[in-house]
Design a protein around this motif. Structure first.
Motif: not given
Length: 262
Positions: A79-104
């Motif tokens: 979510a934080a590391g692909v600014p050149s592909y905002p759709a992919l970053a946006g997808l990652a940033g909306k998965i689950g909640d912060p706990a899931v995003r920091n483990r999955g």
């Protein structure tokens, strides 16, 4: 839960060797596997944790301009590391909640191929290359059905390569409790055409909506989809929505994705 052994290899080679043993199973972020073990739907005697393998983490760009994401990279980093592909970053940033995003991890999601997971739609719409310890697999050849992939026993996803499109968007209608996609549409426009991948809708897992691709490749506008409808055949029907409802959402969200991409 039940008793099992956990090993933490430091390299892909060590992980492959550990997975060659009887009843061993790979463990990424554990966001799917751990609940499965708790429900006794799986009972491996050994878990091979991939979280300590440095060579499977990180984001880079190759000579072809593709974004290369290590299989062990967590959603928050994508979510934080692909600014050149905002759709992919946006997808990652909306998965689950912060706990899931920091483990999955992206590799765990694509390896599991849950029919409602987000990453499979990004990989399929982007015509991504799934890199394993043995080979490279085109996304069109990788996803074989619900929870089914082209991975062989003991094969590990080490990296996923995403060609960057001219335009893209991901629109997800999520189930509020789980935050999985009731229906999700990832749309990507490349010089040679448009690819549209649908997740959350089909009993066969992620799929490409080829009729929409043909219409949008000729005219990249929401109006090109007028009169086009997705078939309800083989759509998931459950307490969250009928097959017809999901088919309706596919068409609605694809139009929204075009508008968002434009």
């Amino acid at each position: 839960m039940y008793n099992f052994e956990v090993v933490t290899p430091a390299s892909v080679a060590d992980a492959v060797a550990a997975l060659a043993e009887d009843e061993a199973q790979a463990l990424g972020g554990g966001q799917t596997l751990i609940p499965t073990l708790k429900q006794r739907l799986a009972a491996p005697s050994k878990l091979v944790s991939l979280t300590g393998i440095a060579e499977m983490k990180g984001i880079s760009t190759d000579d072809a301009g593709r974004i290369c994401i290590g299989g062990g990279t967590v959603h928050a980093d994508v979510a934080a590391g692909v600014p050149s592909y905002p759709a992919l970053a946006g997808l990652a940033g909306k998965i689950g909640d912060p706990a899931v995003r920091n483990r999955g991890t992206i590799g765990g999601s694509i390896a599991n191929n849950d029919p409602s997971a987000c990453y499979p739609s990004a990989a399929l719409a982007s015509n991504a290359i799934i890199v394993t310890n043995l080979r490279e697999i085109a996304a069109d050849d990788y996803f074989l059905g619900m929870f089914e992939t082209a991975l062989d026993e003991g094969e590990i996803i080490t990296q996923v390569k995403f060609p960057v499109p001219e335009k893209a968007a991901y629109i997800k209608f999520e189930q509020p409790a789980s935050r999985f996609s009731l229906v999700g549409v990832f749309l990507a426009k490349y010089a040679d055409g448009v690819r549209v991948a649908i997740t959350g809708a089909s009993n066969n897992g992620v799929f490409r909506w080829t009729e929409a691709e043909a219409a949008l490749s000729g005219n990249f506008a929401a109006s090109a989809l007028e009169g086009l409808s997705a078939s309800a055949d083989d759509m998931i029907a459950d307490l969250h929505g009928t097959a017809a409802y999901r088919a309706h959402l596919v068409a609605v969200l694809t139009k929204r994705a075009v508008i968002a991409a434009v």
